[in-house]
Each structure stands twice: as C-alpha cells, then as structure tokens.
Design a protein around this motif. Structure first.
Motif, PDB file in Angstrom:
ATOM      1  N   THR A 171     -75.181  76.610 -25.687  1.00 23.61           N
ATOM      2  CA  THR A 171     -75.883  75.996 -27.016  1.00 23.61           C
ATOM      3  C   THR A 171     -75.603  76.995 -28.113  1.00 23.61           C
ATOM      4  N   GLY A 172     -76.079  76.214 -29.516  1.00 26.21           N
ATOM      5  CA  GLY A 172     -75.537  76.730 -30.463  1.00 26.21           C
ATOM      6  C   GLY A 172     -73.961  77.113 -30.690  1.00 26.21           C
ATOM      7  N   SER A 173     -73.286  76.036 -30.469  1.00 30.67           N
ATOM      8  CA  SER A 173     -71.882  76.291 -30.334  1.00 30.67           C
ATOM      9  C   SER A 173     -71.144  76.254 -31.603  1.00 30.67           C
ATOM     10  N   ALA A 174     -72.020  75.703 -32.767  1.00 31.99           N
ATOM     11  CA  ALA A 174     -71.624  75.549 -34.038  1.00 31.99           C
ATOM     12  C   ALA A 174     -71.809  76.561 -34.913  1.00 31.99           C
ATOM     13  N   GLY A 175     -72.647  77.667 -34.336  1.00 32.76           N
ATOM     14  CA  GLY A 175     -73.031  78.870 -34.993  1.00 32.76           C
ATOM     15  C   GLY A 175     -71.823  80.024 -34.951  1.00 32.76           C
ATOM     16  N   VAL A 192     -71.156  82.975 -33.528  1.00 32.49           N
ATOM     17  CA  VAL A 192     -70.839  83.512 -32.059  1.00 32.49           C
ATOM     18  C   VAL A 192     -70.292  82.210 -31.311  1.00 32.49           C
ATOM     19  N   GLY A 193     -71.079  81.025 -31.590  1.00 35.28           N
ATOM     20  CA  GLY A 193     -70.321  79.917 -30.653  1.00 35.28           C
ATOM     21  C   GLY A 193     -69.060  79.351 -31.179  1.00 35.28           C
ATOM     22  N   LEU A 194     -68.876  79.362 -32.291  1.00 37.16           N
ATOM     23  CA  LEU A 194     -67.408  78.927 -32.731  1.00 37.16           C
ATOM     24  C   LEU A 194     -66.471  79.958 -31.946  1.00 37.16           C
ATOM     25  N   THR A 241     -74.068  71.385 -30.127  1.00 37.29           N
ATOM     26  CA  THR A 241     -74.580  71.833 -31.298  1.00 37.29           C
ATOM     27  C   THR A 241     -76.117  71.300 -31.370  1.00 37.29           C
ATOM     28  N   ARG A 242     -76.814  71.618 -32.625  1.00 31.48           N
ATOM     29  CA  ARG A 242     -78.246  71.165 -32.751  1.00 31.48           C
ATOM     30  C   ARG A 242     -78.396  69.607 -32.544  1.00 31.48           C
ATOM     31  N   HIS A 243     -77.175  69.152 -33.375  1.00 32.77           N
ATOM     32  CA  HIS A 243     -77.063  67.630 -33.595  1.00 32.77           C
ATOM     33  C   HIS A 243     -77.052  67.096 -32.014  1.00 32.77           C
ATOM     34  N   LEU A 275     -78.102  68.398 -29.031  1.00 35.49           N
ATOM     35  CA  LEU A 275     -79.060  68.876 -28.087  1.00 35.49           C
ATOM     36  C   LEU A 275     -80.020  69.720 -28.873  1.00 35.49           C
ATOM     37  N   ASP A 276     -81.333  69.226 -29.140  1.00 38.65           N
ATOM     38  CA  ASP A 276     -82.233  69.929 -29.925  1.00 38.65           C
ATOM     39  C   ASP A 276     -83.111  70.678 -28.658  1.00 38.65           C
ATOM     40  N   ILE A 277     -82.632  72.103 -28.968  1.00 35.87           N
ATOM     41  CA  ILE A 277     -83.167  72.827 -27.428  1.00 35.87           C
ATOM     42  C   ILE A 277     -84.682  72.897 -27.666  1.00 35.87           C
ATOM     43  N   THR A 278     -85.427  72.434 -28.659  1.00 36.08           N
ATOM     44  CA  THR A 278     -86.894  72.390 -28.653  1.00 36.08           C
ATOM     45  C   THR A 278     -87.447  71.141 -27.914  1.00 36.08           C
ATOM     46  N   ASP A 279     -86.478  70.414 -27.603  1.00 35.93           N
ATOM     47  CA  ASP A 279     -86.929  69.146 -26.882  1.00 35.93           C
ATOM     48  C   ASP A 279     -86.804  69.439 -25.259  1.00 35.93           C
ATOM     49  N   HIS A 327     -76.597  80.900 -24.073  1.00 33.43           N
ATOM     50  CA  HIS A 327     -77.732  80.535 -24.756  1.00 33.43           C
ATOM     51  C   HIS A 327     -77.750  81.148 -26.210  1.00 33.43           C
ATOM     52  N   LEU A 328     -76.977  80.353 -27.028  1.00 36.77           N
ATOM     53  CA  LEU A 328     -76.782  81.058 -28.244  1.00 36.77           C
ATOM     54  C   LEU A 328     -77.572  80.669 -29.412  1.00 36.77           C
ATOM     55  N   ALA A 329     -78.207  79.315 -29.261  1.00 36.41           N
ATOM     56  CA  ALA A 329     -78.877  78.614 -30.220  1.00 36.41           C
ATOM     57  C   ALA A 329     -80.224  79.456 -30.588  1.00 36.41           C
ATOM     58  N   ALA A 330     -80.261  79.675 -31.819  1.00 38.64           N
ATOM     59  CA  ALA A 330     -81.456  80.366 -32.140  1.00 38.64           C
ATOM     60  C   ALA A 330     -81.994  80.005 -33.703  1.00 38.64           C
ATOM     61  N   ILE A 364     -79.147  85.409 -25.653  1.00 37.12           N
ATOM     62  CA  ILE A 364     -78.708  86.516 -26.553  1.00 37.12           C
ATOM     63  C   ILE A 364     -80.040  86.884 -27.344  1.00 37.12           C
ATOM     64  N   SER A 365     -80.036  88.211 -27.471  1.00 36.43           N
ATOM     65  CA  SER A 365     -81.360  88.765 -28.287  1.00 36.43           C
ATOM     66  C   SER A 365     -80.817  89.650 -29.359  1.00 36.43           C
ATOM     67  N   THR A 366     -81.701  90.552 -29.947  1.00 36.18           N
ATOM     68  CA  THR A 366     -81.314  91.065 -31.213  1.00 36.18           C
ATOM     69  C   THR A 366     -81.776  92.554 -31.148  1.00 36.18           C
ATOM     70  N   SER A 421     -90.356  86.852 -32.094  1.00 36.93           N
ATOM     71  CA  SER A 421     -89.959  85.597 -31.263  1.00 36.93           C
ATOM     72  C   SER A 421     -88.737  85.922 -30.372  1.00 36.93           C
ATOM     73  N   LYS A 422     -87.863  86.586 -30.641  1.00 35.35           N
ATOM     74  CA  LYS A 422     -86.632  86.814 -29.797  1.00 35.35           C
ATOM     75  C   LYS A 422     -87.205  87.767 -28.683  1.00 35.35           C
ATOM     76  N   PHE A 423     -88.163  88.761 -28.743  1.00 36.74           N
ATOM     77  CA  PHE A 423     -88.602  89.518 -27.665  1.00 36.74           C
ATOM     78  C   PHE A 423     -89.332  88.843 -26.572  1.00 36.74           C
ATOM     79  N   THR A 451     -77.565  92.084 -29.100  1.00 37.96           N
ATOM     80  CA  THR A 451     -76.367  92.417 -30.182  1.00 37.96           C
ATOM     81  C   THR A 451     -77.098  92.600 -31.743  1.00 37.96           C
ATOM     82  N   SER A 452     -76.274  93.169 -32.608  1.00 37.31           N
ATOM     83  CA  SER A 452     -76.595  93.290 -33.965  1.00 37.31           C
ATOM     84  C   SER A 452     -75.640  93.189 -34.947  1.00 37.31           C
ATOM     85  N   TRP A 453     -76.512  92.528 -36.092  1.00 35.62           N
ATOM     86  CA  TRP A 453     -75.453  92.599 -37.335  1.00 35.62           C
ATOM     87  C   TRP A 453     -74.251  91.754 -37.171  1.00 35.62           C
TER      88      TRP A 453
HETATM   89  N1  LIG Z   1     -76.272  86.949 -36.740  1.00 34.78           N
HETATM   90  C1  LIG Z   1     -77.073  88.127 -36.326  1.00 34.78           C
HETATM   91  O1  LIG Z   1     -76.800  88.988 -37.189  1.00 34.78           O
HETATM   92  C2  LIG Z   1     -77.399  88.163 -35.146  1.00 34.78           C
HETATM   93  C3  LIG Z   1     -77.958  89.720 -34.704  1.00 34.78           C
HETATM   94  C4  LIG Z   1     -78.577  89.823 -33.517  1.00 34.78           C
HETATM   95  C5  LIG Z   1     -78.622  88.709 -32.685  1.00 34.78           C
HETATM   96  N2  LIG Z   1     -78.281  87.436 -33.004  1.00 34.78           N
HETATM   97  C6  LIG Z   1     -78.562  86.327 -32.003  1.00 34.78           C
HETATM   98  O2  LIG Z   1     -77.257  86.037 -31.711  1.00 34.78           O
HETATM   99  C7  LIG Z   1     -77.009  84.614 -31.310  1.00 34.78           C
HETATM  100  C8  LIG Z   1     -76.116  83.798 -32.060  1.00 34.78           C
HETATM  101  O3  LIG Z   1     -76.091  84.054 -33.654  1.00 34.78           O
HETATM  102  P1  LIG Z   1     -75.225  83.430 -34.562  1.00 34.78           P
HETATM  103  O4  LIG Z   1     -75.153  84.529 -35.527  1.00 34.78           O
HETATM  104  O5  LIG Z   1     -74.258  82.888 -34.059  1.00 34.78           O
HETATM  105  O6  LIG Z   1     -76.395  82.524 -35.258  1.00 34.78           O
HETATM  106  P2  LIG Z   1     -76.180  81.049 -36.069  1.00 34.78           P
HETATM  107  O7  LIG Z   1     -74.671  81.140 -36.780  1.00 34.78           O
HETATM  108  O8  LIG Z   1     -77.230  81.130 -37.228  1.00 34.78           O
HETATM  109  O9  LIG Z   1     -76.023  80.054 -35.003  1.00 34.78           O
HETATM  110  C9  LIG Z   1     -77.169  79.677 -34.496  1.00 34.78           C
HETATM  111  C10 LIG Z   1     -77.042  78.196 -34.034  1.00 34.78           C
HETATM  112  O10 LIG Z   1     -78.141  77.697 -33.413  1.00 34.78           O
HETATM  113  C11 LIG Z   1     -78.517  76.208 -33.798  1.00 34.78           C
HETATM  114  N3  LIG Z   1     -79.925  75.915 -33.557  1.00 34.78           N
HETATM  115  C12 LIG Z   1     -80.971  76.242 -34.403  1.00 34.78           C
HETATM  116  N4  LIG Z   1     -82.142  75.697 -34.025  1.00 34.78           N
HETATM  117  C13 LIG Z   1     -81.640  74.921 -32.910  1.00 34.78           C
HETATM  118  C14 LIG Z   1     -82.397  73.869 -31.996  1.00 34.78           C
HETATM  119  N5  LIG Z   1     -83.597  73.638 -32.279  1.00 34.78           N
HETATM  120  N6  LIG Z   1     -81.472  73.267 -31.183  1.00 34.78           N
HETATM  121  C15 LIG Z   1     -80.191  73.529 -31.220  1.00 34.78           C
HETATM  122  N7  LIG Z   1     -79.557  74.302 -31.887  1.00 34.78           N
HETATM  123  C16 LIG Z   1     -80.297  74.959 -32.720  1.00 34.78           C
HETATM  124  C17 LIG Z   1     -78.030  76.574 -35.285  1.00 34.78           C
HETATM  125  O11 LIG Z   1     -77.871  75.023 -35.824  1.00 34.78           O
HETATM  126  P3  LIG Z   1     -78.138  74.931 -37.237  1.00 34.78           P
HETATM  127  O12 LIG Z   1     -77.214  75.572 -38.323  1.00 34.78           O
HETATM  128  O13 LIG Z   1     -77.931  73.254 -37.482  1.00 34.78           O
HETATM  129  O14 LIG Z   1     -79.366  75.251 -37.689  1.00 34.78           O
HETATM  130  C18 LIG Z   1     -76.647  77.166 -35.371  1.00 34.78           C
HETATM  131  O15 LIG Z   1     -75.619  76.484 -35.192  1.00 34.78           O
HETATM  132  C19 LIG Z   1     -78.804  83.961 -31.594  1.00 34.78           C
HETATM  133  O16 LIG Z   1     -79.171  83.997 -30.585  1.00 34.78           O
HETATM  134  C20 LIG Z   1     -79.143  85.051 -32.621  1.00 34.78           C
HETATM  135  O17 LIG Z   1     -80.727  85.344 -32.166  1.00 34.78           O
HETATM  136  C21 LIG Z   1     -77.435  87.261 -34.174  1.00 34.78           C
END
Ligand SMILES: NC(=O)c1ccc[n+]([C@@H]2O[C@H](COP(=O)([O-])OP(=O)(O)OC[C@H]3O[C@@H](n4cnc5c(N)ncnc54)[C@H](OP(=O)(O)O)[C@@H]3O)[C@@H](O)[C@H]2O)c1
Length: 308
Positions: A10-14, A16-18, A54-56, A58-62, A80-83, A122-124, A151-153, A168-170
C-alpha cells in the motif's frame, strides 16, 4: 519450481513505496546502494510477484474495499506503507489522520489475519517523546507529542502480535518531497539556510529502508523493529552536509534553536528520537551510515525524472 512470494504494497506511490517496488523487482532505485543487502541475498528474478496500490487504486480508509482487495489478491505478505504523513497539518485534522494511520491499519491487520497474509506495517520515531536522552530501543515506552505520532502509535497497538512493525525515521527518497531536496535547491541557487540544531534523530534513505523491508518480507519475523541509517544527526548537520556536497562553504547553513522558528511549527517534535537499530543489525546487518545515504540522494537527484 517454487512460486514467487506474492507481495501487496500500500502507499506504492510514496517515497518508500517507489523504492520498494524497484527493489522487489531486482532493480536499484535512484539513490540506492547496489551492494547493500541486509541478509546478503540479492533479489532473485521472479522471486516476488508484486502488486503496488496507490491511493487512487485503493483508499485504505474504505474498510470493505480493503477486505475485498486483500481477499482477491491473496498476498503472502502485505507491506503497509500508506499513511497520513503531513505532521503539521495533522494537528488540525486529527480525525482524518487517525482514520488513515490507526483505523485503516487495524483493517489491514484484520484483512491479513482473514487471508493468512503476514503484515509489515511502518511506524515512526515520533511515537517517542524524546525525553530518554539516549537512542530508543524497541521496548521503550512510547509517549507521542503530536497527533501524527499518536495516530501511528494507535496503529501499532491495533496490529496483532504476529504482525511486524517497523519504526523508521526522517525518511528521504530521491523521488518525493523532502528536506534534502529543499536544501539542495537552495544550495544550488546560491541561497543560505537556517536549520535547527536542537532536534536529534536518524536520517533514513528510502532505498536503504526498502532493502531492509525486503529482508523482512522474506523472514516475516513479527514484533517491532527499528530500521534507520546508522549514526545520529540534527537537521542543521544534514543541511551543512548537503551544502558541502554541493560545493558550498561553512556559511551556507546556520544553526538555530527550535524556539527561533517563525512561524512556529504546529506539531511538537521530540528533541531526541534517534532509533537504536542493534536488534536488526544483530540479526542481519547495519544500514549504511546516514552521510552515505544523503550523498547518494544528492548525487542521484539530478537523474530524477520529475525535477520540478
Ligand atoms: N517520511 C518520513 O520521514 C517517515 C518517518 C517515519 C515513518 N514514516 C512512515 O513510513 C511510511 C512511508 O512513508 P513515506 O515517506 O513513503 O510517505 P509518503 O511519501 O507520504 O507516502 C505515503 C503514501 O500514502 C498514501 N496515502 C495517504 N492516504 C491514503 C489513503 N487513505 N489510502 C491509500 N493511500 C493513502 C499517499 O497518497 P497521496 O500522496 O495521494 O496522499 C502516499 O502515496 C509511512 O507509514 C510513514 O508514516 C515516514
């Protein structure tokens, strides 16, 4: 012949997902280290059958759509990366933030149980309050300071014991919006930057995290794991390092205190939230040093397809 391991992401366009999709396909993502394999095993051709959503798609809140999707795909592992990752926006939008980071994570864990899949969620580091004064280990008590951290906790607590939780972090990828790109733009444009030197943490290159996630996909260990690049830093150190890599002098980055930020950020961040990664390193290996990860990000940035 063994069939490929089926992985749903999930969250494959974010960011980490890419990178994770690249690594699961046997590729080295932009900003990736070709030689770094935590378990020493490169990804085999056809080792994984991957469906990234991607969110488009599958909306994970559905709730019902998630259950239908996981049942149809029948994955061996769900990553599960979507967040909801907008830390400051979350302060005024806690309902949406909890719907995505907590309730939808519970749905994902339930769907995994129903279909016999293993969940990696994935958490933070923002689940911690930063008061410990030393790197956080997996068993340390959480006490989030922000809506995002809470929310992540909550999402962690709503997972089952057999699920794997990765804190993970930053996180920074070549693709994606993050601080390293902002700093690099300013360094290249001749501007200067001011960054806080009183928040300590661990930078993590998305590509290195993706490699670690592949190891966890193979091993499905369960429990909580801290995964981050090696070493600790501050945002000021990151800015100074990026500036130096791009040929800027000591006057590029100025250290300031969080209290000097104007406007003040909406969310409170922990002053020290670096993650101790010895549990992961003992079983597999350390991730590369953070300076190495940042260097790869900066140097590969020029090859990024969407350099807007
Ligand atoms: N980035 C950091 O510094 C960091 C640090 C610690 C932990 N993490 C965790 O690592 C994971 C991956 O983070 P990331 O940096 O890759 O984040 P990201 O680039 O923001 O990617 C998150 C993805 O989740 C998607 N998303 C949001 N709401 C959604 C929904 N309702 N249904 C489906 N998809 C949804 C987003 O889509 P849209 O772009 O369309 O909203 C985005 O593609 C997350 O769990 C995050 O909490 C991140």
């Amino acid at each position: 012949m063994e069939r490929p391991l089926r992985v749903l992401v999930t969250g494959s366009a974010g960011q980490v997902g890419l990178d994770l999709l690249d690594v699961l396909a046997g590729l080295t993502p932009l900003g990736g280290d070709e030689t770094f394999q935590p378990d020493g095993r490169p990804v085999g051709r056809d080792e994984f059958e991957v469906l990234g959503l991607t969110r488009h798609e599958l909306d994970i809140t559905d709730h019902d759509a998630v259950l239908r999707c996981v049942e149809a795909v029948h994955p061996d592992v769900i990553v599960h990366l979507a967040a909801y990752t907008a830390v400051d926006r979350a302060e005024g939008d806690s309902l949406s933030c909890f719907a995505v980071n907590a309730t939808a994570t519970e749905t994902m864990s339930f769907a995994a149980m129903e279909t016999g899949a293993h969940l990696i969620s994935i958490s933070t580091d923002y689940v911690f309050d930063g008061e410990k004064g030393a790197a956080y280990v997996e068993d340390d008590a959480a006490n989030p300071l922000s809506v995002y951290g809470a929310s992540k906790f909550a999402g962690e607590l709503l997972c089952r014991e057999e699920d794997t939780i990765v804190r993970t972090s930053w996180v920074m990828g070549v693709r994606g919006k993050n601080v390293v790109h902002v700093i690099a733009e300013r360094a290249l444009s001749g501007a200067t930057v001011r960054f806080v030197s009183d928040q300590t943490g661990t930078v993590t290159a998305a590509s290195d995290l993706a490699r670690a996630l592949v190891t966890l996909v193979r091993e499905r260990p369960g429990g909580t794991w801290h995964v981050a690049n090696t070493g600790t830093t501050t945002w000021f150190d990151v800015a100074a390092h990026v500036g130096a890599l791009l040929g800027r002098g000591d006057d590029f980055a100025t250290a300031i205190a969080t209290a000097q930020l104007d406007p003040a950020p909406l969310a409170t961040r922990p002053t020290r939230s670096d993650l101790a990664t010895t549990k992961f390193a003992h079983r597999w290996s350390h991730l590369p040093e953070w300076r190495d990860g940042v260097e790869r990000l900066v140097l590969d940035r020029a090859r990024r397809p969407d350099r807007s």
